[in-house]
Write an enzyme that holds these catalytic residues in place. Structure first.
Site, PDB file in Angstrom:
ATOM      1  N   PRO A 190      38.158  46.072  41.248  1.00 12.65           N
ATOM      2  CA  PRO A 190      38.678  45.186  40.185  1.00 12.65           C
ATOM      3  C   PRO A 190      39.026  43.765  40.613  1.00 12.65           C
ATOM      4  CG  PRO A 190      40.403  46.662  40.934  1.00 12.65           C
ATOM      5  CD  PRO A 190      39.153  47.086  41.661  1.00 12.65           C
ATOM      6  N   CYS A 191      38.017  42.969  40.913  1.00  8.78           N
ATOM      7  CA  CYS A 191      38.261  41.558  41.242  1.00  8.78           C
ATOM      8  C   CYS A 191      38.761  40.780  40.038  1.00  8.78           C
ATOM      9  CB  CYS A 191      37.000  40.919  41.823  1.00  8.78           C
ATOM     10  SG  CYS A 191      35.538  41.040  40.781  1.00  8.78           S
ATOM     11  N   HIS A 192      38.590  41.329  38.823  1.00  8.36           N
ATOM     12  CA  HIS A 192      39.073  40.635  37.626  1.00  8.36           C
ATOM     13  C   HIS A 192      40.599  40.545  37.590  1.00  8.36           C
ATOM     14  CE1 HIS A 192      38.818  44.957  36.564  1.00  8.36           C
ATOM     15  NE2 HIS A 192      39.918  44.725  35.869  1.00  8.36           N
TER      16      HIS A 192
END
Length: 228
Positions: A190-192
């Site tokens: 989850p780089c978001h």
């Protein structure tokens, strides 16, 4: 989550990936375990074929997937031609392009990835349980993206600078941003959840609208947050 605790978890995740013999603090079957996190990541020198899938447009837009027989290697927003070129540069050839494809295992990985993405996007899943292979990532990008789930869990956000400090690279916030921009497993890793120092939503491969959608979903404010 206290910053010190999040930082410690990120460091533990990074250490477990570089040292497979290092035990985690939790039972191996516990999804929070650093040992479990290590087991999710596969790296096989004998892999040689992949299969690419194009998901129908969903709230995130066009999402492409690619898998070997062992693991998911790509989940992202690049055009198909760019995905294929990126995979080819690692030495992986696309199965079935010669008219032969016995890749039931590859299809099974892609089908499971698609099912878990559907569950996630409808609020029924918070953490992915897929075998992953970061063969498309550089060493620093691999270290960075593999620490994300431990450092910034579902429903929370953190800054690039905080993640850099958690990785013992306090002056590398810009490099962390570059590494996240090259994340080959968007959404799944989850780089978001990483945002600018003032909370601004910048630097996402799928665009700002996709990042906003994912964060709203995880905060319980998105269209799929109620599980429908």
């Amino acid at each position: 989550m206290p910053a010190a605790r999040a930082t410690g978890r990120a460091r533990a995740a990074a250490r477990s990936l570089s040292d497979p013999a290092r035990p985690g603090r939790h039972h191996p079957d516990d999804p929070r375990s650093t040992h479990h996190a290590h087991e999710r990541f596969r790296s096989r020198t004998d892999r040689h074929e992949h299969r690419v899938a194009h998901r129908p447009p969903d709230p995130l837009g066009d999402l492409r997937l690619a898998a070997t027989e062992d693991a998911l290697v790509y989940c992202g927003f690049q055009p198909l031609a760019e995905v294929r070129a990126r995979l080819a540069r690692t030495g992986l050839r696309e199965a079935g392009r010669d008219g032969q494809d016995g890749g039931g295992a590859r299809r099974a990985v892609l089908d499971e990835a698609g099912a878990q993405l559907d569950a996630y996007l409808t609020g029924r899943l918070r953490s992915f349980g897929l075998p992953l292979d970061l063969c498309l990532a550089t060493p620093f990008s691999r270290e960075t993206v593999s620490s994300l789930e431990a450092f910034v869990p579902y429903g929370s956000t953190a800054t690039y600078g905080a993640l850099a400090r958690a990785l013992d690279r306090p002056r590398a916030a810009r490099a962390v941003g570059t590494a996240l921009g090259a994340n080959p497993l968007c959404v799944v890793l989850p780089c978001h959840r990483i945002v600018g120092s003032t909370g601004t939503l910048t630097g996402y491969a799928g665009g700002v609208d996709a990042k906003k959608y994912l964060l709203a979903l995880e905060a319980g404010d998105g269209p799929g947050a109620d599980g429908r």
